[in-house]
Design a protein around this motif. Sequence first.
Motif, PDB file in Angstrom:
ATOM      1  N   LEU A 116      11.052 -51.299 -61.696  1.00 31.54           N
ATOM      2  CA  LEU A 116      11.864 -52.487 -61.996  1.00 31.54           C
ATOM      3  C   LEU A 116      12.431 -52.411 -63.408  1.00 31.54           C
ATOM      4  O   LEU A 116      11.843 -51.770 -64.284  1.00 31.54           O
ATOM      5  CB  LEU A 116      11.003 -53.747 -61.884  1.00 31.54           C
ATOM      6  CG  LEU A 116      10.325 -54.007 -60.538  1.00 31.54           C
ATOM      7  CD1 LEU A 116       9.358 -55.177 -60.670  1.00 31.54           C
ATOM      8  CD2 LEU A 116      11.352 -54.293 -59.442  1.00 31.54           C
ATOM      9  N   ASP A 160      16.217 -56.418 -62.666  1.00 31.42           N
ATOM     10  CA  ASP A 160      15.595 -56.935 -61.440  1.00 31.42           C
ATOM     11  C   ASP A 160      14.872 -58.250 -61.696  1.00 31.42           C
ATOM     12  O   ASP A 160      14.748 -59.089 -60.806  1.00 31.42           O
ATOM     13  CB  ASP A 160      14.558 -55.937 -60.912  1.00 31.42           C
ATOM     14  CG  ASP A 160      15.175 -54.600 -60.576  1.00 31.42           C
ATOM     15  OD1 ASP A 160      15.914 -54.544 -59.575  1.00 31.42           O
ATOM     16  OD2 ASP A 160      14.949 -53.624 -61.319  1.00 31.42           O
ATOM     17  N   LYS A 167       9.095 -59.536 -47.328  1.00 31.91           N
ATOM     18  CA  LYS A 167       9.501 -58.598 -48.382  1.00 31.91           C
ATOM     19  C   LYS A 167       9.364 -57.171 -47.844  1.00 31.91           C
ATOM     20  O   LYS A 167       8.339 -56.794 -47.295  1.00 31.91           O
ATOM     21  CB  LYS A 167       8.644 -58.800 -49.628  1.00 31.91           C
ATOM     22  CG  LYS A 167       8.648 -60.259 -50.067  1.00 31.91           C
ATOM     23  CD  LYS A 167       8.429 -60.470 -51.515  1.00 31.91           C
ATOM     24  CE  LYS A 167       8.214 -61.952 -51.834  1.00 31.91           C
ATOM     25  NZ  LYS A 167       9.295 -62.822 -51.345  1.00 31.91           N
ATOM     26  N   THR A 168      10.425 -56.419 -47.987  1.00 28.91           N
ATOM     27  CA  THR A 168      10.478 -55.126 -47.301  1.00 28.91           C
ATOM     28  C   THR A 168      10.410 -53.934 -48.250  1.00 28.91           C
ATOM     29  O   THR A 168      10.205 -52.817 -47.821  1.00 28.91           O
ATOM     30  CB  THR A 168      11.781 -55.026 -46.487  1.00 28.91           C
ATOM     31  OG1 THR A 168      12.869 -55.350 -47.357  1.00 28.91           O
ATOM     32  CG2 THR A 168      11.769 -56.006 -45.325  1.00 28.91           C
ATOM     33  N   ILE A 169      10.572 -54.203 -49.546  1.00 29.60           N
ATOM     34  CA  ILE A 169      10.568 -53.091 -50.502  1.00 29.60           C
ATOM     35  C   ILE A 169       9.180 -53.031 -51.137  1.00 29.60           C
ATOM     36  O   ILE A 169       8.765 -53.953 -51.838  1.00 29.60           O
ATOM     37  CB  ILE A 169      11.652 -53.290 -51.592  1.00 29.60           C
ATOM     38  CG1 ILE A 169      13.015 -53.499 -50.924  1.00 29.60           C
ATOM     39  CG2 ILE A 169      11.673 -52.119 -52.555  1.00 29.60           C
ATOM     40  CD1 ILE A 169      14.065 -54.117 -51.832  1.00 29.60           C
ATOM     41  N   VAL A 215       5.248 -63.175 -47.664  1.00 29.93           N
ATOM     42  CA  VAL A 215       4.855 -61.829 -48.110  1.00 29.93           C
ATOM     43  C   VAL A 215       5.411 -60.789 -47.130  1.00 29.93           C
ATOM     44  O   VAL A 215       5.962 -59.765 -47.524  1.00 29.93           O
ATOM     45  CB  VAL A 215       3.315 -61.721 -48.249  1.00 29.93           C
ATOM     46  CG1 VAL A 215       2.888 -60.268 -48.449  1.00 29.93           C
ATOM     47  CG2 VAL A 215       2.827 -62.588 -49.412  1.00 29.93           C
ATOM     48  N   HIS A 254      -4.308 -49.107 -63.663  1.00 23.62           N
ATOM     49  CA  HIS A 254      -3.997 -48.401 -62.412  1.00 23.62           C
ATOM     50  C   HIS A 254      -3.742 -46.920 -62.668  1.00 23.62           C
ATOM     51  O   HIS A 254      -3.202 -46.224 -61.809  1.00 23.62           O
ATOM     52  CB  HIS A 254      -2.793 -49.056 -61.728  1.00 23.62           C
ATOM     53  CG  HIS A 254      -3.098 -50.428 -61.192  1.00 23.62           C
ATOM     54  ND1 HIS A 254      -3.788 -50.641 -60.025  1.00 23.62           N
ATOM     55  CD2 HIS A 254      -2.848 -51.660 -61.700  1.00 23.62           C
ATOM     56  CE1 HIS A 254      -3.928 -51.943 -59.821  1.00 23.62           C
ATOM     57  NE2 HIS A 254      -3.377 -52.590 -60.820  1.00 23.62           N
ATOM     58  N   THR A 290       9.414 -48.192 -64.269  1.00 24.29           N
ATOM     59  CA  THR A 290       9.622 -49.586 -64.666  1.00 24.29           C
ATOM     60  C   THR A 290       9.856 -49.642 -66.170  1.00 24.29           C
ATOM     61  O   THR A 290       9.108 -49.034 -66.938  1.00 24.29           O
ATOM     62  CB  THR A 290       8.410 -50.455 -64.263  1.00 24.29           C
ATOM     63  OG1 THR A 290       8.410 -50.586 -62.838  1.00 24.29           O
ATOM     64  CG2 THR A 290       8.467 -51.849 -64.883  1.00 24.29           C
ATOM     65  N   ALA A 306      -0.936 -51.782 -66.245  1.00 22.57           N
ATOM     66  CA  ALA A 306      -0.518 -50.457 -65.760  1.00 22.57           C
ATOM     67  C   ALA A 306      -1.598 -49.406 -66.061  1.00 22.57           C
ATOM     68  O   ALA A 306      -1.915 -48.568 -65.208  1.00 22.57           O
ATOM     69  CB  ALA A 306       0.810 -50.076 -66.406  1.00 22.57           C
ATOM     70  N   GLU A 337       7.661 -50.342 -52.959  1.00 30.51           N
ATOM     71  CA  GLU A 337       7.448 -49.687 -54.242  1.00 30.51           C
ATOM     72  C   GLU A 337       8.790 -49.378 -54.893  1.00 30.51           C
ATOM     73  O   GLU A 337       9.626 -48.706 -54.312  1.00 30.51           O
ATOM     74  CB  GLU A 337       6.642 -48.403 -54.069  1.00 30.51           C
ATOM     75  CG  GLU A 337       5.757 -48.138 -55.255  1.00 30.51           C
ATOM     76  CD  GLU A 337       4.623 -47.184 -54.912  1.00 30.51           C
ATOM     77  OE1 GLU A 337       4.798 -45.988 -55.166  1.00 30.51           O
ATOM     78  OE2 GLU A 337       3.575 -47.634 -54.403  1.00 30.51           O
ATOM     79  N   LYS A 338       8.952 -49.876 -56.113  1.00 29.23           N
ATOM     80  CA  LYS A 338      10.252 -49.758 -56.763  1.00 29.23           C
ATOM     81  C   LYS A 338      10.038 -49.968 -58.249  1.00 29.23           C
ATOM     82  O   LYS A 338       9.423 -50.959 -58.649  1.00 29.23           O
ATOM     83  CB  LYS A 338      11.163 -50.854 -56.205  1.00 29.23           C
ATOM     84  CG  LYS A 338      12.569 -50.911 -56.816  1.00 29.23           C
ATOM     85  CD  LYS A 338      13.279 -52.164 -56.304  1.00 29.23           C
ATOM     86  CE  LYS A 338      14.692 -52.374 -56.829  1.00 29.23           C
ATOM     87  NZ  LYS A 338      15.160 -51.714 -58.009  1.00 29.23           N
TER      88      LYS A 338
END
Lengths: 201, 201
Positions: free
Chosen positions: A34, A177, A27-29, A24, A59, A160, A56, A31-32
């Motif tokens: 997709l 992605d 992983k460096t990204i 975990v 949230h 996304t 979604a 928020e992206k």
Amino acid sequence: MTDADAERHRLKMAKRKAVQDAEVASKTISEKGLLIVNTGPGKGKSTAAFGLVVRALGHGWKVGVVQFGKGGWESGERRVLEGFPGVSWHTLGEGFTWETQDRARDVAAAESAWAKAMALMEDPAIRLLVLDELNIALRYEHLPLLDVVETLKTRRSDLTVVVTGRNAKAKLIEAADCVTEMTAVKHHFAAGVKAQAGIEF
Amino acid sequence: MTDADAERHRLKMAKRKAVQDAEVASKTISEKGLLIVNTGPGKGKSTAAFGLVVRALGHGWKVGVVQFGKGGWESGERRVLEGFPGVSWHTLGEGFTWETQDRARDVAAAESAWAKAMALMEDPAIRLLVLDELNIALRYEHLPLLDVVETLKTRRSDLTVVVTGRNAKAKLIEAADCVTEMTAVKHHFAAGVKAQAGIEF
């Protein structure tokens, strides 16, 4: 289970957790938006997209849905999700191409659905956009593949997009992605079961 | 497109429709509760199940959901669906087994989730039951496989059950009507993207 077994289990799982945590952390990204493609002959391409809509919404995201291929269908998911605040639902496809038997009409329907998709991509409030059965419109060349893929690739970075339908084009897969092939290990249609309300639509 | 092209297309699609209609007519079972299994390493196993929940709700079905593996997770889908009239939602798993590091606790959680699943199977109002991540509990032998499969096989004939999770057991696949393997052609985790709200939970 003896105390020794329990302790062995605890140690094994502690090691497993360390591996998991490292993965975990790698992983460096964080928020992206997709580009997700659900394809293949198995069940679950559109339902997984609608499951993501529900996720979604939970949230607080706003969601767009454009249906390219299911004009005539009064589906259960449409009945529930269309009325949801936060959902912008558009069923613009004319149905299966062997139902219309009119290519010019199929192309016009796909073009109008794609125009709606592009308008929703421009709306900064929308975080998730489902393009249901877009793969079918691309497969039958109702829309220009390269233009569609380029538009999807150059969309806003926080959006996304989920594209569903069999036979996803290689260019689209290349741009995506996350691509899932729903493989039918076993299907009830092959055992003579009809499409049922609540299960297939 | 010339008129001749349009006519050629129409004839081809008319033939295609005849084949399609014959295929639909060949199916003789019009209503049947199904045992559906969503497995494999790809994305979409649980979301496809929740998409089916939305579809079923749109037809006025009552739905049960038992989550075996996601105790600590406050997911978007739970937030939306739990409050729905017609949904009986139970998140009874304790989370991943490497989080608890306590096998006795994992087994107790799986047993309590399975007891709830059996109670929901007995409720004639429920037409769809999602057993989310049951495959994980079976894989780690937190529940007796043969008993679980036998109970699923001998359920009421109008009840559809969806089982999700990686590594579905062969005995369960054998008993199922519809098995989809979600195959990860491409996954954003591998490209360094973290699990995100709205996408993964």
